[in-house]
Write an enzyme that holds these catalytic residues in place. Sequence first.
Site, short mmCIF file in Angstrom:
data_model
loop_
_atom_site.label_atom_id
_atom_site.label_comp_id
_atom_site.label_asym_id
_atom_site.label_seq_id
_atom_site.Cartn_x
_atom_site.Cartn_y
_atom_site.Cartn_z
CE1 TYR A 92 -3.07 -3.00 0.30
CE2 TYR A 92 -3.34 -2.57 2.64
CZ TYR A 92 -3.63 -3.32 1.53
OH TYR A 92 -4.49 -4.39 1.64
CG HIS A 160 -1.07 -8.61 0.00
ND1 HIS A 160 -0.71 -7.28 0.10
CD2 HIS A 160 -2.41 -8.60 -0.18
CE1 HIS A 160 -1.78 -6.52 -0.03
NE2 HIS A 160 -2.83 -7.29 -0.21
CB SER A 240 -13.27 -4.77 -0.38
OG SER A 240 -12.09 -4.13 -0.77
N PRO A 241 -15.36 -5.00 2.73
CG PRO A 241 -15.68 -4.40 4.97
CD PRO A 241 -14.62 -4.50 3.91
CG LEU A 242 -18.83 -1.16 3.56
CD1 LEU A 242 -18.81 0.28 4.05
CD2 LEU A 242 -20.15 -1.82 3.90
N GLY A 245 -16.49 0.59 -1.08
CA GLY A 245 -17.35 1.75 -0.84
C GLY A 245 -18.68 1.71 -1.54
CG PHE A 246 -21.05 -0.21 -5.43
CD1 PHE A 246 -21.13 0.78 -6.40
CD2 PHE A 246 -22.03 -1.17 -5.39
CE1 PHE A 246 -22.16 0.81 -7.32
CE2 PHE A 246 -23.08 -1.17 -6.30
CZ PHE A 246 -23.15 -0.18 -7.28
#
Length: 366
Positions: A92, A160, A240-242, A245-246
Amino acid sequence: MSTPSGIERVWAGESPAVDKPQANQPVGEAATIATRRVLGSGAAALEVSALGFGVMGMTYNRSQHPGKRECMALLHEAVERGVTLFDTAIIYGPLTNERLAGEALAAFRDRICVTTKFGHEVIDGKATGRQDSRPATIRRYCEESLRRLRIDCIPLFYQHRFDPQVPIEEVAGTLGDLIREGKVRCWGLCEVSAETIRKAHAVQPLTAIQSEYHLMHRAVEENGVLDTCRELGIGFVPYSPLNRGFLGGCINEYTAFDPNNDNRPTLPRFQPEAIRANLRIVNVLQEFGRTRGMTSAQVALSWLLQKAPWIVPIPGTTKLSHLEENLRTLSFELPAADWRALEAAVAEIPVVGDRYNAEQQRQVGF
């Protein structure tokens, strides 16, 4: 007018069990999190807050972001509100996200766990696009991460991405050595198959598997990964549980992503026509949440939390309002029938677009 069916009544919020969601925190007070969950089992067990915090988007792949001072203040706020699991990675930035996490969180090292990841090759501060999980490289990355994070032991060190050039048993053996040396406490894998999990766990017990998992991507339910975690006593951390962001409902086909610091424009699922089609899923979450006092983000996170007590999502944010929103997810308790109704409604809408482009898809282990 016909009488609503059972599913329709649940959907409308008419079930007495859901008219008043169970509130774990008084309205009006700042949201905090006291609930803890355990990733892994036996000597590999690691107790963390039921929701973690993904640090990545504070500097990497999520468009414009606040300055370092504002990001550090928000990380401090998350700690004070009870979050104990913070997630970063060497890639990152590269490196810049680990440095931010180290500077912001080192003072809390006795209260929290800062997890990081190795595997993507980084040379002279730049990503090469290759994988390198050779034992000597893992050791070097470990030492460098310890310095950037300003800690003496990495609480949870993930591979990773799977490196096809290095047998997973060799990777597991190296991590086992680092654990015995006190440089790493626990280890995990990201985006791997059930078979790879079994091979690695047999050499050195795993604490957690981190893979993408949300209402728009449920592959781990079908490929044996979640079942294997359940069987072997391994925790699961959805990244990325959302859905980047979507599912929070703030992205539409006109959203402008920063071309210099956002990977979403390269993803098939974030092309304008795909966004337009997939917004139907967000609308379903919003409709579900209206009769329960929940935002679509809270619905998405709650759905994950109720799946298993050893699942710990790591939503990220740069906004205090979203931190508050995420932490209040723990205030809602819904019956299983509600979640079945939600899943049935979402399943009726086909997801448009792959989650990764072809090159990135080749890097996942299944």
